[in-house]
Design a protein around this motif. Structure first.
Motif, PDB file in Angstrom:
ATOM      1  N   LEU A 129       0.864  -1.180   0.000  1.00 58.33           N
ATOM      2  CA  LEU A 129       0.000   0.000   0.000  1.00 58.33           C
ATOM      3  C   LEU A 129       0.901   1.231   0.000  1.00 58.33           C
ATOM      4  CD1 LEU A 129      -1.818  -2.320   1.428  1.00 58.33           C
ATOM      5  CD2 LEU A 129      -3.215  -0.372   2.151  1.00 58.33           C
ATOM      6  N   SER A 130       1.090   1.819  -1.182  1.00 61.06           N
ATOM      7  CA  SER A 130       2.011   2.945  -1.319  1.00 61.06           C
ATOM      8  C   SER A 130       1.324   4.292  -1.161  1.00 61.06           C
ATOM      9  CB  SER A 130       2.708   2.893  -2.684  1.00 61.06           C
ATOM     10  OG  SER A 130       3.623   1.833  -2.726  1.00 61.06           O
ATOM     11  N   LYS A 131      -0.001   4.299  -1.298  1.00 65.56           N
ATOM     12  CA  LYS A 131      -0.754   5.525  -1.024  1.00 65.56           C
ATOM     13  C   LYS A 131      -2.093   5.140  -0.419  1.00 65.56           C
ATOM     14  CE  LYS A 131      -2.916   9.680  -2.809  1.00 65.56           C
ATOM     15  NZ  LYS A 131      -3.336  10.485  -3.980  1.00 65.56           N
ATOM     16  N   HIS A 132      -2.468   5.826   0.628  1.00 62.41           N
ATOM     17  CA  HIS A 132      -3.757   5.573   1.277  1.00 62.41           C
ATOM     18  C   HIS A 132      -4.241   6.914   1.810  1.00 62.41           C
ATOM     19  CE1 HIS A 132      -6.218   3.176   4.475  1.00 62.41           C
ATOM     20  NE2 HIS A 132      -6.974   3.664   3.509  1.00 62.41           N
ATOM     21  N   ARG A 133      -5.134   7.543   1.050  1.00 64.78           N
ATOM     22  CA  ARG A 133      -5.566   8.909   1.381  1.00 64.78           C
ATOM     23  C   ARG A 133      -6.217   8.994   2.756  1.00 64.78           C
ATOM     24  NH1 ARG A 133      -6.263  12.783  -2.451  1.00 64.78           N
ATOM     25  NH2 ARG A 133      -6.703  11.271  -4.106  1.00 64.78           N
ATOM     26  N   ASN A 134      -6.892   7.921   3.169  1.00 60.56           N
ATOM     27  CA  ASN A 134      -7.646   7.963   4.429  1.00 60.56           C
ATOM     28  C   ASN A 134      -7.109   7.019   5.494  1.00 60.56           C
ATOM     29  OD1 ASN A 134      -9.682   9.801   3.347  1.00 60.56           O
ATOM     30  ND2 ASN A 134     -10.347   8.067   2.093  1.00 60.56           N
ATOM     31  N   GLY A 135      -5.834   6.683   5.398  1.00 61.61           N
ATOM     32  CA  GLY A 135      -5.270   5.769   6.391  1.00 61.61           C
ATOM     33  C   GLY A 135      -3.775   5.619   6.230  1.00 61.61           C
ATOM     34  N   GLY A 136      -3.218   4.640   6.955  1.00 63.04           N
ATOM     35  CA  GLY A 136      -1.784   4.436   6.948  1.00 63.04           C
ATOM     36  C   GLY A 136      -1.315   3.557   5.791  1.00 63.04           C
ATOM     37  N   LEU A 137       0.004   3.484   5.641  1.00 62.06           N
ATOM     38  CA  LEU A 137       0.640   2.665   4.620  1.00 62.06           C
ATOM     39  C   LEU A 137       1.169   1.390   5.264  1.00 62.06           C
ATOM     40  CD1 LEU A 137       2.647   5.440   2.731  1.00 62.06           C
ATOM     41  CD2 LEU A 137       0.299   4.686   2.349  1.00 62.06           C
TER      42      LEU A 137
END
Length: 494
Positions: A432-440
């Motif tokens: 997960l390299s981008k997660h607008r609403n959470g962690g990576l």
């Protein structure tokens, strides 16, 4: 708005000139209901061109927080060189003199909005009729165009979202949190069926654009199909797939291999025993009844994609859309509409549009994407990073969630550089390299290539093959619930 068709038929377009005058006069002498009016109507709603110019001046004054009265409107029109066109100050004075009361100005505004919508519908209908008489018209393109234009009227003019205060939003948020609490799995979105992915994301959220990317051969389509399988069979949620690369039959054969555990090679060659056939018919019963719709139209355009998504949502209740893959999508159907752009600009438009469609339709969209060859040229373990997204950095910007698939085995490695140097054979890392609403984060899955599927690493191969109704006894014999039609005490085919 072109009124030539009205003139040809000798009919007067739907209009209410008197109400237009009353509305403009009311605004200039009384500010009652002004905010509601500004959120409801716009210059094009007025039938008379000079009324459009007057309201545009009022609108500009309003947005710049300037006073609105006879003098300021007159001065604004004079600066824009429109005062003489509308009939000068005398016409503005005449408008204010026509006002008896401004109490019903919002009601009057809704009436002229309805007249405007009727004129729009007549224009659209007339254009459709004209195209129907053209022998070169593609009927399916015309249907899509008609549906799109009607939908745009509804979205643009009737479903205008108003501002909401914190009280209303907090109540909505609390109700949503309560609803999540009642959900047994505690997810706020659609479950992917993979434990760690759901744990990090809390499911795929409405209006999210999810990018699933990797180099060719890493298993993008297989991972997408594994997610789809978990959604349509375990949760009975309708899903639509737009496959621009593979045919619908190829996709469904992969799903059959995944669900039955029969290798793809055996299915392709029809090298099946009697037991294989029995098991295939048994395991595909539920798949046949699932709410999965596949569209394998090649060179799909954004226009058609949007129209088809709207149709599928309204007719079949689709809750998730998957696209395989976005680099094969075009902007226009008609080559005459093409504007010379480089590929990066095209992908930027496609990426931005996919996010817009996800938000407009309030559903998650999973779009597969290729990675650039820069990954192959990199030394070391060749893990993908966001800058590897092919042809456009806007994909990274527009996406709410970016998932990379990484299999060291693909590059000839047999152990992980992390995870205690364990064997990486038959495994994949989801990053997960981008997660607008959470962690990576990142986690591993088991990859079963000959069955075209991913499963949670904790599950072994056999346990993933059987539904909850199927168990093994102590002698490793298959036991099936007596209510099921397929009963055999042999181990299912591998």
């Amino acid at each position: 708005m072109n009124d030539s068709h009205f003139l040809q038929k000798g009919k007067i377009p739907p209009q209410s000139i008197d109400l237009e005058k009353i509305i403009l006069g009311s605004i200039m002498i009384d500010k009652q209901g002004l905010h509601e009016i500004m959120n409801l109507i716009f210059p094009e709603v007025f039938y008379k061109k000079k009324h459009q110019y007057i309201f545009k001046s009022i609108q500009d004054l309003y947005h710049n927080s300037n006073p609105i009265d006879l003098y300021t409107v007159s001065n604004k029109l004079r600066k824009e060189g429109k005062l003489s066109f509308i009939g000068g100050e005398l016409y503005l004075i005449e408008l204010t003199q026509k006002v008896i009361s401004s109490a019903h100005v919002e009601y009057h505004s809704r009436i002229i909005l309805q007249k405007f919508l009727l004129r729009k519908l007549i224009n659209i209908s007339s254009n459709i009729i004209e195209h129907c008489y053209n022998e070169d018209t593609d009927v399916f393109e015309l249907l899509d165009k008609a549906e799109s234009e009607l939908f745009d009227i509804n979205q643009k003019y009737l479903n205008k979202k108003k501002y909401e205060n914190t009280r209303s939003l907090i109540i909505q948020a609390i109700n949503k949190i309560k609803k999540i609490g009642k959900n047994k799995n505690g997810l706020s979105g659609i479950s992917s069926g993979f434990y760690y992915l759901d744990k990090i994301t809390s499911g795929f959220q409405n209006s999210d654009l999810i990018i699933l990317a990797s180099r060719p051969g890493m298993g993008k389509t297989t991972f997408m199909l594994s997610i789809i399988r978990n959604i349509i069979l375990d949760q009975n949620i309708p899903v639509a797939v737009f496959s621009l690369e593979m045919s619908s039959i190829q996709l469904i054969i992969r799903l059959i291999a995944s669900e039955t555990g029969i290798s793809s090679d055996k299915l392709k060659k029809s090298n099946l025993s009697d037991l294989d056939w029995k098991y295939l018919f048994y395991k595909t019963k539920k798949l046949k009844e699932s709410a999965l719709l596949i569209d394998d139209t090649p060179s799909l355009s954004l226009f058609n994609f949007r129209a088809k998504c709207r149709h599928l949502i309204s007719k079949h209740g689709i809750k998730l859309v998957c696209l395989d893959y976005m680099q094969l999508m075009g902007i226009h159907d008609n080559p005459s509409n093409f504007v010379i752009r480089n590929r990066e600009q095209e992908i930027s438009i496609i990426s931005r549009s996919l996010k817009s469609i996800a938000k407009e339709l309030d559903i998650p969209i999973i779009a597969l994407s290729q990675l650039s060859r820069a990954v192959e040229m990199r030394s070391g373990r060749k893990r993908p990073i966001l800058s590897d997204l092919r042809e456009s950095g806007s994909i990274e910007q527009d996406a709410d969630l970016v998932l990379f698939i990484y299999r060291p085995e693909y590059y000839g490695f047999d152990t992980w550089d992390t995870y205690g140097k364990e064997s990486c054979i038959g495994q994949a890392e989801i990053i997960l390299s981008k997660h607008r609403n959470g962690g990576l984060d990142k986690f591993r899955l088991k990859f079963i290539s000959n069955q075209s599927k991913f499963i949670d690493l904790e599950n072994n191969n056999e346990s993933s093959l059987f539904s909850k109704k199927i168990i093994h006894n102590n002698d490793n014999k298959l036991v099936v619930n007596s209510n099921d039609s397929f009963i055999d005490d042999s181990i299912p085919p591998n």
